[in-house]
Design a protein around this motif. Structure first.
Motif, mmCIF file in Angstrom:
data_model
loop_
_atom_site.group_PDB
_atom_site.id
_atom_site.type_symbol
_atom_site.label_atom_id
_atom_site.label_comp_id
_atom_site.label_asym_id
_atom_site.label_seq_id
_atom_site.Cartn_x
_atom_site.Cartn_y
_atom_site.Cartn_z
ATOM 1 N N ARG A 274 -7.242 -1.140 0.667
ATOM 2 C CA ARG A 274 -6.100 -1.815 0.045
ATOM 3 C C ARG A 274 -6.401 -3.281 -0.266
ATOM 4 N N SER B 211 0.830 -1.202 0.000
ATOM 5 C CA SER B 211 0.000 0.000 0.000
ATOM 6 C C SER B 211 0.863 1.249 0.000
ATOM 7 N N SER B 212 0.207 2.359 -0.257
ATOM 8 C CA SER B 212 0.904 3.637 -0.342
ATOM 9 C C SER B 212 0.868 4.357 0.995
ATOM 10 N N TRP B 213 2.046 4.692 1.481
ATOM 11 C CA TRP B 213 2.140 5.505 2.698
ATOM 12 C C TRP B 213 2.245 6.972 2.322
ATOM 13 N N ASP C 14 -6.111 4.585 8.403
ATOM 14 C CA ASP C 14 -5.355 3.450 7.867
ATOM 15 C C ASP C 14 -6.253 2.604 6.972
ATOM 16 N N ARG D 279 -6.198 3.450 3.201
ATOM 17 C CA ARG D 279 -4.939 3.503 2.457
ATOM 18 C C ARG D 279 -5.029 2.682 1.171
ATOM 19 N N ASP E 71 0.079 8.533 0.326
ATOM 20 C CA ASP E 71 -1.267 9.072 0.201
ATOM 21 C C ASP E 71 -1.705 9.640 1.550
#
Length: 179
Positions: A58, A12-14, A21, A24, A16
């Motif tokens: 996600r 997943s993208s941190w 959570d 995400r 964004d």
């Protein structure tokens, strides 16, 4: 005989800026890894009678990308219990699977999925279990079989781990990022 396949959501993208959570999304590498795993599932002839997934964004995006690689949709049942669940909670979800399903796919999160494999597969069960002990990366698939007729009879240390496939096993460019 019952077959349970576990799929950890893809990377997943941190970057964004989402407020929770739960919301995400996947990053580009995660989408590619999920598609590769989907193609592997198709090529290996994996099929599922029942799919249950965490409702996290996600996980949904992972399933979308897996379906692209697999070539068909799964129509998962979403179960909030799976979101960031412990192995004990995930085992409750497994026990609640419909007995009409001989092969089920559960899509969720770590550390719960890794802990569930380690709970269900006996210590010393071989190289695949040792790989799980080392790390259960994102978008990784673990398949276990159980000599039971009902899901509620799935018990600790009673599984045979028959498959553990990481995206990097299929495409080395999907391995860990260089530091």
């Amino acid at each position: 005989m019952k077959t349970l396949t576990l799929l950890r959501h893809a990377k997943s993208s941190w970057d964004d800026t989402v407020s929770r959570d739960f919301d995400r999304p996947l990053n580009g590498k995660g989408r590619r890894a999920a598609e590769v795993i989907g193609r592997h599932m198709r090529d290996a002839g994996l099929a599922f009678d029942h799919v249950v997934a965490s409702p996290a964004v996600r996980v949904g995006e992972t399933l979308d990308a897996v379906e692209t690689g697999y070539g068909r949709t799964f129509a998962p049942a979403c179960d909030r219990r799976i979101y960031l669940a412990s192995a004990a909670t995930l085992l409750d979800v497994v026990h609640d699977l419909p007995d009409t399903a001989d092969s089920a796919l559960l899509v969720g999160h770590n550390p719960g999925l890794e802990d569930l494999v380690l709970m269900l597969v006996p210590e010393g069960a071989g190289a695949l279990r040792t790989e799980v002990e080392a790390k259960y990366p994102t978008a990784t698939l673990a398949e276990m079989t159980f000599d039971v007729a009902r899901w509620r009879d799935v018990a600790e240390r009673a599984a045979t781990l028959t498959r553990f496939v990481r995206p990097r096993d299929l495409d080395p460019t999907l391995g860990p990022d260089e530091r």
